[in-house]
Motif scaffolding. Structure first.
Motif, PDB file in Angstrom:
ATOM      1  N   TYR A  60      95.736  72.268  46.818  1.00 53.72           N
ATOM      2  CA  TYR A  60      95.079  73.125  47.800  1.00 53.72           C
ATOM      3  C   TYR A  60      95.063  72.403  49.141  1.00 53.72           C
ATOM      4  O   TYR A  60      94.805  71.204  49.213  1.00 53.72           O
ATOM      5  CB  TYR A  60      93.649  73.434  47.367  1.00 53.72           C
ATOM      6  CG  TYR A  60      93.577  74.326  46.144  1.00 53.72           C
ATOM      7  CD1 TYR A  60      93.471  75.703  46.272  1.00 53.72           C
ATOM      8  CD2 TYR A  60      93.637  73.772  44.875  1.00 53.72           C
ATOM      9  CE1 TYR A  60      93.409  76.521  45.158  1.00 53.72           C
ATOM     10  CE2 TYR A  60      93.585  74.583  43.744  1.00 53.72           C
ATOM     11  CZ  TYR A  60      93.471  75.955  43.887  1.00 53.72           C
ATOM     12  OH  TYR A  60      93.423  76.760  42.786  1.00 53.72           O
ATOM     13  N   GLN A  61      95.361  73.135  50.216  1.00 52.60           N
ATOM     14  CA  GLN A  61      95.406  72.547  51.546  1.00 52.60           C
ATOM     15  C   GLN A  61      94.523  73.333  52.499  1.00 52.60           C
ATOM     16  O   GLN A  61      94.345  74.547  52.344  1.00 52.60           O
ATOM     17  CB  GLN A  61      96.855  72.547  52.100  1.00 52.60           C
ATOM     18  CG  GLN A  61      97.846  71.772  51.259  1.00 52.60           C
ATOM     19  CD  GLN A  61      97.690  70.276  51.423  1.00 52.60           C
ATOM     20  OE1 GLN A  61      97.143  69.822  52.406  1.00 52.60           O
ATOM     21  NE2 GLN A  61      98.165  69.511  50.445  1.00 52.60           N
ATOM     22  N   ASP A  62      94.018  72.623  53.499  1.00 52.15           N
ATOM     23  CA  ASP A  62      93.274  73.278  54.572  1.00 52.15           C
ATOM     24  C   ASP A  62      94.273  73.794  55.591  1.00 52.15           C
ATOM     25  O   ASP A  62      94.943  73.002  56.261  1.00 52.15           O
ATOM     26  CB  ASP A  62      92.316  72.273  55.221  1.00 52.15           C
ATOM     27  CG  ASP A  62      91.527  72.894  56.367  1.00 52.15           C
ATOM     28  OD1 ASP A  62      91.687  74.100  56.611  1.00 52.15           O
ATOM     29  OD2 ASP A  62      90.754  72.153  56.995  1.00 52.15           O
ATOM     30  N   PRO A  63      94.429  75.115  55.706  1.00 49.98           N
ATOM     31  CA  PRO A  63      95.439  75.640  56.629  1.00 49.98           C
ATOM     32  C   PRO A  63      94.940  75.716  58.065  1.00 49.98           C
ATOM     33  O   PRO A  63      95.675  76.111  58.959  1.00 49.98           O
ATOM     34  CB  PRO A  63      95.685  77.048  56.084  1.00 49.98           C
ATOM     35  CG  PRO A  63      94.344  77.457  55.550  1.00 49.98           C
ATOM     36  CD  PRO A  63      93.703  76.193  55.013  1.00 49.98           C
ATOM     37  N   ASP A  64      93.669  75.366  58.270  1.00 52.00           N
ATOM     38  CA  ASP A  64      93.038  75.646  59.546  1.00 52.00           C
ATOM     39  C   ASP A  64      93.077  74.474  60.513  1.00 52.00           C
ATOM     40  O   ASP A  64      92.072  74.119  61.119  1.00 52.00           O
ATOM     41  CB  ASP A  64      91.585  76.084  59.317  1.00 52.00           C
ATOM     42  CG  ASP A  64      91.507  77.327  58.442  1.00 52.00           C
ATOM     43  OD1 ASP A  64      92.539  78.004  58.315  1.00 52.00           O
ATOM     44  OD2 ASP A  64      90.438  77.595  57.894  1.00 52.00           O
ATOM     45  N   ARG A  65      94.231  73.846  60.671  1.00 51.48           N
ATOM     46  CA  ARG A  65      94.365  72.758  61.635  1.00 51.48           C
ATOM     47  C   ARG A  65      95.398  73.132  62.678  1.00 51.48           C
ATOM     48  O   ARG A  65      96.401  73.772  62.380  1.00 51.48           O
ATOM     49  CB  ARG A  65      94.812  71.464  60.949  1.00 51.48           C
ATOM     50  CG  ARG A  65      93.785  70.857  60.024  1.00 51.48           C
ATOM     51  CD  ARG A  65      94.288  69.521  59.539  1.00 51.48           C
ATOM     52  NE  ARG A  65      93.452  68.973  58.480  1.00 51.48           N
ATOM     53  CZ  ARG A  65      93.730  67.855  57.837  1.00 51.48           C
ATOM     54  NH1 ARG A  65      94.793  67.161  58.139  1.00 51.48           N
ATOM     55  NH2 ARG A  65      92.936  67.414  56.885  1.00 51.48           N
ATOM     56  N   LEU A  66      95.155  72.699  63.875  1.00 54.91           N
ATOM     57  CA  LEU A  66      96.119  72.901  64.955  1.00 54.91           C
ATOM     58  C   LEU A  66      96.742  71.556  65.304  1.00 54.91           C
ATOM     59  O   LEU A  66      96.067  70.528  65.242  1.00 54.91           O
ATOM     60  CB  LEU A  66      95.427  73.476  66.199  1.00 54.91           C
ATOM     61  CG  LEU A  66      94.949  74.927  66.102  1.00 54.91           C
ATOM     62  CD1 LEU A  66      94.131  75.275  67.332  1.00 54.91           C
ATOM     63  CD2 LEU A  66      96.122  75.872  65.956  1.00 54.91           C
ATOM     64  N   PRO A  67      98.022  71.562  65.687  1.00 54.22           N
ATOM     65  CA  PRO A  67      98.632  70.308  66.129  1.00 54.22           C
ATOM     66  C   PRO A  67      97.994  69.822  67.426  1.00 54.22           C
ATOM     67  O   PRO A  67      97.459  70.630  68.199  1.00 54.22           O
ATOM     68  CB  PRO A  67     100.112  70.674  66.342  1.00 54.22           C
ATOM     69  CG  PRO A  67     100.132  72.148  66.463  1.00 54.22           C
ATOM     70  CD  PRO A  67      98.967  72.673  65.681  1.00 54.22           C
ATOM     71  N   HIS A 338     103.091  65.998  63.106  1.00 58.33           N
ATOM     72  CA  HIS A 338     101.638  65.893  63.170  1.00 58.33           C
ATOM     73  C   HIS A 338     101.004  66.146  61.805  1.00 58.33           C
ATOM     74  O   HIS A 338     101.545  66.870  60.965  1.00 58.33           O
ATOM     75  CB  HIS A 338     101.075  66.894  64.183  1.00 58.33           C
ATOM     76  CG  HIS A 338     101.440  66.591  65.592  1.00 58.33           C
ATOM     77  ND1 HIS A 338     101.175  65.374  66.176  1.00 58.33           N
ATOM     78  CD2 HIS A 338     102.044  67.344  66.551  1.00 58.33           C
ATOM     79  CE1 HIS A 338     101.592  65.389  67.426  1.00 58.33           C
ATOM     80  NE2 HIS A 338     102.120  66.563  67.679  1.00 58.33           N
ATOM     81  N   GLU A 339      99.844  65.581  61.659  1.00 58.73           N
ATOM     82  CA  GLU A 339      99.089  65.729  60.421  1.00 58.73           C
ATOM     83  C   GLU A 339      98.699  67.188  60.175  1.00 58.73           C
ATOM     84  O   GLU A 339      98.205  67.875  61.060  1.00 58.73           O
ATOM     85  CB  GLU A 339      97.826  64.866  60.529  1.00 58.73           C
ATOM     86  CG  GLU A 339      96.876  64.956  59.366  1.00 58.73           C
ATOM     87  CD  GLU A 339      95.660  64.074  59.568  1.00 58.73           C
ATOM     88  OE1 GLU A 339      94.585  64.431  59.049  1.00 58.73           O
ATOM     89  OE2 GLU A 339      95.772  63.033  60.252  1.00 58.73           O
ATOM     90  N   GLY A 340      98.978  67.653  58.952  1.00 65.53           N
ATOM     91  CA  GLY A 340      98.470  68.941  58.513  1.00 65.53           C
ATOM     92  C   GLY A 340      99.216  70.173  58.964  1.00 65.53           C
ATOM     93  O   GLY A 340      98.779  71.284  58.674  1.00 65.53           O
ATOM     94  N   VAL A 341     100.350  70.033  59.678  1.00 62.14           N
ATOM     95  CA  VAL A 341     101.094  71.212  60.129  1.00 62.14           C
ATOM     96  C   VAL A 341     102.538  71.127  59.630  1.00 62.14           C
ATOM     97  O   VAL A 341     103.112  70.040  59.556  1.00 62.14           O
ATOM     98  CB  VAL A 341     101.069  71.346  61.671  1.00 62.14           C
ATOM     99  CG1 VAL A 341      99.680  71.669  62.153  1.00 62.14           C
ATOM    100  CG2 VAL A 341     101.586  70.088  62.345  1.00 62.14           C
ATOM    101  N   PRO A 342     103.140  72.267  59.262  1.00 66.42           N
ATOM    102  CA  PRO A 342     104.530  72.250  58.784  1.00 66.42           C
ATOM    103  C   PRO A 342     105.479  71.866  59.913  1.00 66.42           C
ATOM    104  O   PRO A 342     105.327  72.338  61.039  1.00 66.42           O
ATOM    105  CB  PRO A 342     104.772  73.695  58.331  1.00 66.42           C
ATOM    106  CG  PRO A 342     103.432  74.347  58.294  1.00 66.42           C
ATOM    107  CD  PRO A 342     102.569  73.630  59.250  1.00 66.42           C
TER     108      PRO A 342
END
Length: 751
Positions: A60-67, A338-342
């Motif tokens: 499960y991942q937190d999709p709510d991050r912005l670069p 960046h961390e957390g973004v595709p």
């Protein structure tokens, strides 16, 4: 009865532990066992349905991050006058984040509907989620100018500092930004270009005294002719770029590929991951993944971005700024892992045996999502037993396997014997206004060496693949030293009690033996510097001549396409070799490789000169307040016009002019690299310890002048005074004999 965590507790755990997001990891963290796992699964399903989590395979991942660099659209001010914006590339399924725009005094006015490129900072405990600082407004690319501001009754004028430029710019009274007469300023074009009169500009930044610290990198940029403003069509193409999806690519998002960079890094072009090899035939072996940003997908051959990137050749780094090869939209956003973004990437999977030998490798074109962007110091501290909150969850599953693979590569490196120079790198620390506060030497951690070894391994894999597939490429070439330079190194070594064998094929192992002999002695720095000076300069070219310094027969740069055009060429070659798309190297590009290699080798040297000149100016600025102080150092260079001394405290090089060395004539021996006093016989040679007084430090030129007080602890002998205090000219004895002979002839004539 087992307590099931609340939804907020689960979300906090996933946010703090990005590498441990499988259901079993979450269950283990909260001590959930047996039938209670069913209740946990139900809560996770609810979070997924509500858009707070995104399930991919078993995690499960937190999709709510912005670069950290994002395109935003201004939504307008609220009732209190605060300016807000929304993200244009929202990846999450949850609530869209609220972004507060924090304008600077020099920023242009922004209104509802404006699109901007901004740098984001995550904020907690406020009614909004991010604060945004404007980088620039999308669709505008005003021309930038730098010069000295001269105040006039109508406002002022900007006098250029560019060499050979005599164009002045007119500044209206309401566009001076408070600049004072004589200040160095940066301005942008104001209004359309007019046919009559001077072009108009609006000052956006005051840089103060042209000789002050913050101005020196800008002066170096302009002196070396480094392009620092992108053309309109380049910016427009970058602004049109969109994130690349999974179509036609492998899904690598489940691999915990982490980035490890300096703490102040703004772009992340490489990520890595390692684990033990499960192949029973490779006991003790490792699998190493290295993923690199897929810049080639955005910078296509022949495009405006491509032409500008080739022109620049590379990014140029200064203590206070970076002149990037690519616009911010790419270098700081879409092409940065960046961390957390595709992010699109080209990755290589490498199989190592227990001794660090590469058994096989395979390249992939895919999409990754890094669980963490870490810096060297925190990674090293974690492995040394003091992990912070960010690293504790990554220690066992990610960091320790990385270091295990690195240990294997260290043993392979020892067998290969690349050149092991020990040359400390200086780090200049600045305040926000550009004043130098300290000059320190950078620590060399195992975390640095780990990334270097992984990158070298990936670069070798790229070269080997392209050679095997017979696709042309640009190699990184480092030829062995010339016989003349080796002879000079032997003489220096011999003069200091060391030996470099002659009459055999030179290998880096021979040089390492010399460096090892000198290690820990007073001559260690001298031997390291002399060895470095004996090396040829590396360059890019289409012909494989090997890399002498790394002791590698095949080598190409693959790992930094955001900042080096050579790496972009190698990426395109890999795309063509694997048939991955139409954005690879084209047949018509093959004939240009030699020309491109020559050009980018020159731009690399141009950047090195600009970076060195800037460092020298900062160093002179730092020392300018200590004129008259005494320093210890070591003789680092000898020339006909004087002696160079490297100061111990800062590593700065200063010049002792020949005229100020004692009161005797010094004979210069270019072959031996020495000076010898004509009266006292005092010998000055490389590596000697020196005590000097700082006579002058000029920030504008970077020049540092010294006075020699003592050599090897002995005060400088004054020697015989020349008539009227003048230094005798070269050949003084012969001149005296000739004068005596002339006198005798005159006497005979008179008789």
């Amino acid at each position: 009865m087992t307590r099931i965590p609340t939804k907020s507790e689960i979300l906090d755990w996933i946010s703090e532990n990005p590498a441990l997001t499988a259901k079993r990891d979450i269950a283990k963290a909260f001590g959930i066992k047996g039938a209670a796992r069913i209740d946990l699964k139900r809560v996770l399903k609810e979070l997924e349905a509500e858009g707070h989590l995104e399930k991919r395979k078993r995690s499960y991942q937190d999709p709510d991050r912005l670069p950290p660099v994002s395109v935003l659209q201004i939504t307008g001010p609220d009732k209190d006058g605060d300016l807000f914006a929304k993200p244009m590339e929202w990846q999450g399924a949850g609530v869209e984040p609220v972004i507060l725009v924090v304008p600077r005094a020099s920023d242009p006015a922004l209104g509802a509907g404006d699109r901007i490129l901004a740098r984001l900072t995550l904020i907690k405990g406020e009614a909004y989620h991010y604060e945004a600082r404007l980088i620039r407004r999308i669709g505008t690319n005003p021309r930038r100018v730098m010069g000295v501001f001269r105040k006039t009754a109508e406002g002022g004028r900007i006098l250029p500092v560019d060499k050979g430029s005599d164009k002045e710019w007119q500044v209206a009274s309401d566009a001076t930004h408070g600049a004072k007469d004589g200040e160095l300023v940066e301005a942008e074009q104001a209004g359309p270009k007019g046919r009559l009169g001077l072009p108009r500009a609006r000052i956006v930044e005051r840089l103060g005294d042209p000789s002050a610290a913050k101005a020196v990198s800008l002066i170096a940029i302009h002196q070396q002719g480094i392009p620092d403003a992108f053309p309109d069509d380049v910016i427009a193409q970058a602004d049109r770029a969109e994130p690349i999806g999974l179509a036609g690519r492998e899904d690598l998002r489940d691999l915990p590929l982490i980035t490890i960079d300096p703490s102040d890094a703004r772009d992340h072009d490489d990520a890595c991951f390692a684990h033990a090899d499960e192949d029973p035939e490779n006991v003790g072996g490792h699998i190493v993944w290295v993923a690199i940003a897929d810049v080639a997908a955005y910078v296509t051959p022949g495009s405006a971005l491509d032409r500008e990137a080739r022109k620049r050749g590379n990014s140029t780094y200064f203590p206070d700024r970076v002149v990037p090869m690519l616009p911010d939209r790419l270098s700081g956003d879409l092409c940065s892992l960046h961390e957390g973004v595709p992010r699109a990437c080209i990755a290589v999977r490498m199989q190592l045996d227990a001794d660090g030998n590469k058994l096989s490798h395979r390249f992939h074109r895919g999409v990754m999502r890094s669980p963490a962007s870490l810096h060297y110091e925190e990674v090293q501290q974690a492995v040394d037993g003091a992990p912070n909150d960010r690293c504790s969850a990554l220690l066992e599953p990610v960091l320790k396997p990385l270091y295990a693979a690195y240990d294997a590569l260290v043993s392979a490196r020892k067998r290969r014997q690349p050149l092991e120079l020990d040359l400390p790198e200086r780090r200049i620390e600045l305040t926000e206004d550009g004043k130098v506060t300290a000059v320190n030497f950078k620590d060399r951690l195992d975390a640095h060496r780990l990334i270097e070894e992984f990158m070298v391994l990936a670069n070798v894999a790229a070269a080997e693949t392209l050679i095997a597939k017979k696709v042309p490429l640009l190699f990184r070439v480092h030829e062995e030293p010339s016989p003349e330079k080796l002879d000079a190194l032997r003489e220096t070594a011999k003069a200091n009690g060391f030996n470099l064998a002659k009459g055999q094929v030179l290998k880096t192992a021979h040089l390492n033996r010399l460096l090892k002999e000198a290690e820990g002695t007073d001559e260690a720095e001298l031997i390291n510097m002399s060895t470095l000076r004996s090396m040829t300069q590396a360059y890019y070219g289409p012909h494989n001549l090997g890399h002498f310094g790394l002791a590698l027969p095949r080598y190409a740069h693959f790992t930094s396409p955001i900042r080096r055009y050579a790496d972009l060429i190698v990426h395109r070659a890999l795309i063509a070799a694997h048939g991955w798309g139409k954005d690879g190297l084209r047949p018509e590009d093959y004939d240009e490789l030699e020309q491109i290699g020559t050009h980018i080798s020159e731009t690399e040297r141009r950047s090195m000169i600009a970076e060195r000149d800037t460092t020298d100016r900062y160093m002179a600025s730092f020392l300018s307040e200590r004129v008259g102080n005494e320093f210890s150092g070591r003789v680092s260079g000898i020339a006909r016009f004087g002696v160079f001394v490297k100061l111990d405290e800062t590593g700065a090089d200063g010049l002792i002019p020949m005229r100020s060395i004692g009161r005797e004539y010094f004979h210069y021996d270019a072959e031996a690299g020495t000076l010898m006093g004509s009266d006292t016989g005092m010998m000055i040679s490389l590596g000697q310890r020196a005590t000097v007084r700082l006579a002058e430090a000029a920030p504008v030129t970077g020049g540092i002048a010294l006075e020699l007080l003592a050599l090897e602890g002995d005060a400088i002998p004054q020697g015989r005074r020349s008539p009227a205090g003048r230094t005798p000219k070269r050949g003084g004895v012969k001149a005296k004999r000739k004068a005596d002979k002339t006198k005798r002839k005159v006497k005979r004539t008179r008789r």
